[in-house]
Design a protein around this motif. Structure first.
Motif, PDB file in Angstrom:
ATOM      1  N   PRO A  62       0.790  -1.468  -0.018  1.00  0.00           N
ATOM      2  CA  PRO A  62      -0.107   0.053  -0.165  1.00  0.00           C
ATOM      3  C   PRO A  62       0.913   1.111  -0.111  1.00  0.00           C
ATOM      4  O   PRO A  62       1.762   1.572   0.753  1.00  0.00           O
ATOM      5  CB  PRO A  62      -0.861  -0.170   1.335  1.00  0.00           C
ATOM      6  N   GLY A  63       0.764   2.263  -0.926  1.00  0.00           N
ATOM      7  CA  GLY A  63       1.142   3.550  -0.846  1.00  0.00           C
ATOM      8  C   GLY A  63       1.950   3.527  -1.920  1.00  0.00           C
ATOM      9  O   GLY A  63       2.797   4.617  -2.022  1.00  0.00           O
ATOM     10  N   LYS A  64       2.563   2.628  -2.471  1.00  0.00           N
ATOM     11  CA  LYS A  64       3.799   2.423  -3.362  1.00  0.00           C
ATOM     12  C   LYS A  64       3.317   2.355  -4.831  1.00  0.00           C
ATOM     13  O   LYS A  64       2.446   1.668  -5.204  1.00  0.00           O
ATOM     14  CB  LYS A  64       4.695   1.217  -3.027  1.00  0.00           C
ATOM     15  N   THR A  65       4.124   3.101  -5.697  1.00  0.00           N
ATOM     16  CA  THR A  65       4.064   2.990  -6.990  1.00  0.00           C
ATOM     17  C   THR A  65       4.113   1.664  -7.804  1.00  0.00           C
ATOM     18  O   THR A  65       5.290   0.925  -7.490  1.00  0.00           O
ATOM     19  CB  THR A  65       4.544   4.141  -7.861  1.00  0.00           C
ATOM     20  N   ILE A  66       3.228   1.193  -8.484  1.00  0.00           N
ATOM     21  CA  ILE A  66       3.169  -0.039  -9.178  1.00  0.00           C
ATOM     22  C   ILE A  66       3.941   0.144 -10.467  1.00  0.00           C
ATOM     23  O   ILE A  66       3.306   0.896 -11.012  1.00  0.00           O
ATOM     24  CB  ILE A  66       1.779  -0.797  -9.109  1.00  0.00           C
ATOM     25  N   PRO A  67       4.930  -0.566 -10.830  1.00  0.00           N
ATOM     26  CA  PRO A  67       5.255  -0.282 -12.192  1.00  0.00           C
ATOM     27  C   PRO A  67       4.525  -0.700 -13.096  1.00  0.00           C
ATOM     28  O   PRO A  67       3.568  -1.513 -13.038  1.00  0.00           O
ATOM     29  CB  PRO A  67       6.631  -1.497 -12.068  1.00  0.00           C
TER      30      PRO A  67
END
Length: 352
Positions: A62-67
């Motif tokens: 959660p909260g992290k950019t997904i490539p």
């Protein structure tokens, strides 16, 4: 009132999920000394047309950019593809139900238990919880299949979980949000249990029935469910509700992940990429649902004996203890099973 509803010892198991689909999946869960029961992926009488292009899942933090090129489905399976395997894991899925039918799963169970008869497996009799869904009439037919299997082999410990909570089926909202629909299912379950109860050699051999519930977010929803459970009285003298256990909570629908290109990470039937949220991101809501249901169920003798299987974001011993503290009689996990494999149950038990 009868207090024995569903025995799960140790009080740890998997919930219905993609990692409880095949014979190999189910046998590994059954063979683990750290599981007290095995829940099988939700099935239909006639099976489900699974399509990898629209029925998908992915792990994320959660909260992290997904490539933009993030893998999904089996390709996304951690921990080997996860840079930091110690991070809490969440999942989003646009899955439907199992491609295997209920009858096929009963065959798989017979094969596993048959190996035990031959002395090639653990002698422990664990309950199998067959998660099923369909119309109210189809649920009645499903119970007949499960009860017939239990009647034919006294060594089978079978229970049935009616999944009224999948958020990913187009034009089919979870029935457990609608009181009229919920009551129709409870009536069908009551009729089915009454029909087969007299044919079983002991009360414990009668397959127990539970409901898999969606997340609820305001008090009126919880009260609606408990009111229906209270009115769905068992035909057996001295017993309370016809429902033996509830599993809460299932995934939170209408959740969305966007990748670095601001496009949906997953495909879906609707084309929107909206799916069900599970894992760490769902844990506080799941705890709140378990706590609220336990408090309301305990207020009435009719519902006090209903067991809660708590599920949502548990991946370690602390998470399981939180679930037990707020009222779960047993604790289940899905996302953590997908992440760690069956060894997660030893991890939870020993606090590793």
């Amino acid at each position: 009132m009868a207090t024995t509803k569903l025995k799960i010892e140790p009080p740890l198991l998997n919930s219905a999920c993609p990692w409880a689909t095949t014979l190999e999946d189910i046998k590994a869960l059954y063979d683990s000394p750290f599981t007290g029961a095995v829940t099988i992926r939700t099935s239909l009488l006639e099976g489900f047309s699974h399509d990898d292009s629209i029925h998908q899942y992915t792990f994320f933090t959660p909260g992290k950019t997904i490539p933009s090129d993030a893998p999904k489905g089996e390709e996304s399976k951690p921990p080997s593809s996860t840079s930091n395997p110690s991070e809490p894991v969440s999942t989003l899925n646009t899955l439907g139900y199992s491609p295997l039918t209920l009858s096929e799963y009963l065959g798989i169970i017979n094969e596993i238990v048959g190996q035990r008869h031959l002395g090639t497996d653990t002698p422990t009799k664990k309950p199998f919880i067959l998660s099923v869904t369909g119309t109210a009439d189809e649920i009645a037919m499903a119970y007949a299949l499960v009860a017939n299997a239990a009647e034919m082999d006294e060594d089978l410990r079978l229970a049935m979980e009616v999944n009224l909570s999948c958020p990913n089926i187009a034009s089919a909202p979870p029935p457990a949000y609608d009181k009229k629909e919920l009551d129709e299912y409870l009536e069908a379950i009551s009729d089915s249990k009454s029909t087969y109860r007299g044919r079983m050699t002991t009360p414990d051999s009668t397959p127990k029935v539970g409901l898999k519930l969606p997340p609820y977010t305001y008090s009126g929803q919880f009260e609606m469910v408990v009111d229906s459970l209270r009115k769905a009285k068992s035909s057996e003298p001295g017993e309370g509700s016809v429902i033996d256990f509830i599993t809460c909570t299932n995934t939170l629908g209408h959740s969305l992940l966007l990748n670095a290109s601001l496009e949906p990470v997953l495909n879906s039937e609707s084309g929107s990429g909206l799916g069900g949220l599970a894992g760490a991101a769902l844990h506080p809501l799941a705890l709140g649902n378990v706590a609220t249901f336990r408090k309301l169920l305990d207020k009435d003798p009719m519902t006090k004996g209903i067991m809660i299987i708590g599920v949502g974001g548990v991946e370690d011993k602390d998470g399981a203890e939180r679930m037990r503290k707020v009222g779960a009689g047993a604790v289940a996990c899905a996302s953590a099973l997908g992440r760690y494999g069956v060894s997660v149950f030893e991890k939870i038990t020993k606090g590793n």
